[in-house]
Design a protein around this motif. Structure first.
Motif, PDB file in Angstrom:
ATOM      1  N   UNK A  41       0.821  -1.212   0.000  1.00 17.24           N
ATOM      2  CA  UNK A  41       0.000   0.000   0.000  1.00 17.24           C
ATOM      3  C   UNK A  41       0.856   1.263   0.000  1.00 17.24           C
ATOM      4  N   UNK A  42       2.002   1.203   0.658  1.00 27.27           N
ATOM      5  CA  UNK A  42       2.898   2.358   0.646  1.00 27.27           C
ATOM      6  C   UNK A  42       3.396   2.635  -0.766  1.00 27.27           C
ATOM      7  N   UNK A  43       3.721   1.573  -1.494  1.00 26.43           N
ATOM      8  CA  UNK A  43       4.153   1.720  -2.885  1.00 26.43           C
ATOM      9  C   UNK A  43       3.035   2.318  -3.725  1.00 26.43           C
ATOM     10  N   UNK A  44       1.828   1.800  -3.555  1.00 27.81           N
ATOM     11  CA  UNK A  44       0.700   2.301  -4.334  1.00 27.81           C
ATOM     12  C   UNK A  44       0.376   3.751  -3.974  1.00 27.81           C
ATOM     13  N   UNK A  45       0.515   4.068  -2.690  1.00 28.72           N
ATOM     14  CA  UNK A  45       0.197   5.425  -2.233  1.00 28.72           C
ATOM     15  C   UNK A  45       1.176   6.462  -2.759  1.00 28.72           C
ATOM     16  N   UNK A 173      -1.710  -8.447  -5.754  1.00 24.47           N
ATOM     17  CA  UNK A 173      -2.628  -8.295  -6.887  1.00 24.47           C
ATOM     18  C   UNK A 173      -3.993  -7.808  -6.425  1.00 24.47           C
ATOM     19  N   UNK A 174      -4.494  -8.363  -5.311  1.00 26.50           N
ATOM     20  CA  UNK A 174      -5.807  -7.961  -4.810  1.00 26.50           C
ATOM     21  C   UNK A 174      -5.814  -6.496  -4.380  1.00 26.50           C
ATOM     22  N   UNK A 175      -4.753  -6.064  -3.716  1.00 23.20           N
ATOM     23  CA  UNK A 175      -4.692  -4.669  -3.274  1.00 23.20           C
ATOM     24  C   UNK A 175      -4.688  -3.724  -4.473  1.00 23.20           C
ATOM     25  N   UNK A 176      -3.982  -4.095  -5.524  1.00 25.57           N
ATOM     26  CA  UNK A 176      -3.949  -3.254  -6.721  1.00 25.57           C
ATOM     27  C   UNK A 176      -5.324  -3.202  -7.380  1.00 25.57           C
ATOM     28  N   UNK A 177      -5.962  -4.359  -7.485  1.00 22.99           N
ATOM     29  CA  UNK A 177      -7.290  -4.400  -8.094  1.00 22.99           C
ATOM     30  C   UNK A 177      -8.319  -3.621  -7.278  1.00 22.99           C
ATOM     31  N   UNK A 178      -8.145  -3.620  -5.972  1.00 21.43           N
ATOM     32  CA  UNK A 178      -9.153  -3.018  -5.096  1.00 21.43           C
ATOM     33  C   UNK A 178      -9.278  -1.511  -5.282  1.00 21.43           C
ATOM     34  N   UNK A 205      -8.784 -11.274 -11.904  1.00 20.30           N
ATOM     35  CA  UNK A 205      -9.996 -10.502 -12.112  1.00 20.30           C
ATOM     36  C   UNK A 205     -10.963 -10.862 -11.002  1.00 20.30           C
ATOM     37  N   UNK A 206     -11.483  -9.854 -10.324  1.00 19.45           N
ATOM     38  CA  UNK A 206     -12.448 -10.101  -9.259  1.00 19.45           C
ATOM     39  C   UNK A 206     -13.640 -10.863  -9.835  1.00 19.45           C
TER      40      UNK A 206
END
Length: 344
Positions: A41-45, A173-178, A205-206
């Motif tokens: 999440x830190x990377x994504x943020x 992968x789930x965190x990115x998709x979310x 894919x969800x």
């Protein structure tokens, strides 16, 4: 406890003699799903200003500290106030943020069920409630900390996406998709010591299950922490001449009905496996799917029976409930034998 916070105790770093060496030794902490949560999440943020993280005095247990160190202005420790945390997250979501509210699965889903339903799912708020250390992974701490009912409870909430992380790369992968998934989500992390199933971050894919092993005689539909032992069971079954397909049903709601029906129509039997109470969970969802489609196939739900599990080390509990590789293989053989009309 004045010399340490709750996070130290439940993360197992406190010297209180409650660690199960079979469950933790030899595991790279970077490969522990609960431990990559904050880092990812830190990377994504770094590139998405919408992301905020909340936790209920468990920042070290879920490694939200990795996020807090890099984005302190977007991190909130609410203290031991899980219900308030989820409502706060809903307010942040209403203000344009994508909040991740993380605590033990038992506290997130059981304590926070009303807030998840009324404050998050009903108004369609993009809140990601993260239930870590779910299932029996808090084995030493007993029923109050076991999260065996959360799958059944969460899948009953309308407009709530429910997913289970399989391993560290799967969680990434789930965190990115979310980030762009509409509405509220419940993200279930397993025991926090899950072995690798996906060597790289998978293309997910969800709502679409992943077939991680093909087979013709039996399909094992597993989720979360039970995918790896399901693969071990398939290896053991193969040595005995049984070809077992393994499906990672990581999305509980919405369920991949096509994957379920294909398994029933193209293999000889269907076995569901989950680290949770079989009542209302993955197995029940699959049974509903088969019944509603009028598809008849030898079928069995496997998980924790409808009881409160004893206190003990997680590894011992998995063996006790036949949720390890050999146990799942034995249940699969029972199913196949009974479907042939022979003694199980």
């Amino acid at each position: 406890m004045s010399t340490q916070d709750q996070s130290e105790l439940f993360n197992g770093t406190a010297n209180v003699g409650l660690k199960d060496t079979r469950s933790v030794d030899g595991t790279d902490t970077r490969a522990i799903p609960a431990f990559v949560f904050g880092e990812e999440l830190a990377e994504l943020a770094d590139h998405d200003p919408r992301i905020v993280v909340l936790t209920a005095d468990l920042a070290r247990s879920n490694r939200a500290t990795d996020f807090a160190n890099r984005h302190p202005d977007r991190f909130v420790n609410v203290g031991i106030a899980e219900k308030n945390m989820i409502t706060m997250a809903a307010g942040m979501a209403a203000s344009g943020y994508v909040p991740f509210a993380a605590t033990f699965g038992a506290f997130a889903a059981l304590l926070g069920a009303e807030q998840i339903r009324t404050d998050c799912a009903y108004p369609g708020m993009p809140v990601r409630v993260v239930g870590h250390h779910s299932g029996m992974s808090m084995g030493f701490y007993g029923t109050s900390h076991h999260s065996l009912e959360d799958i059944g409870m969460m899948r009953c909430i309308a407009d709530l996406t429910v997913v289970c992380a399989t391993d560290a790369n799967h969680l990434r992968a789930l965190l990115r998709l979310s980030l762009d998934q509409p509405g509220a989500m419940y993200i279930r992390l397993g025991r926090g010591r899950d072995p690798e199933v996906y060597p790289e971050v998978p293309d997910l894919r969800i709502g679409r299950a992943e077939t991680v092993r093909d087979g013709a005689d039996l399909t094992i539909i597993a989720t979360g922490s039970e995918v790896h032992p399901a693969l071990q069971a398939a290896e053991e079954l193969a040595a005995g001449g049984v070809s077992a397909r393994v499906v990672d049903m990581f999305t509980i709601a919405p369920l991949d009905r096509d994957a379920v029906l294909d398994a029933a129509r193209t293999t000889g039997a269907v076995l569901t496996v989950e680290e949770g109470n079989v009542t209302g969970g993955l197995g029940t969802a699959v049974a509903e799917c088969l019944f509603e489609a009028g598809v008849q196939v030898p079928f069995r739900r496997h998980g924790v029976p409808d009881e409160h599990v004893p206190v003990g080390p997680p590894a011992g509990l998995y063996t006790h409930y036949r949720l390890d590789g050999p146990g799942i293989a034995a249940v699969a053989r029972d199913l196949l034998d009974s479907s042939k009309g022979t003694p199980a």
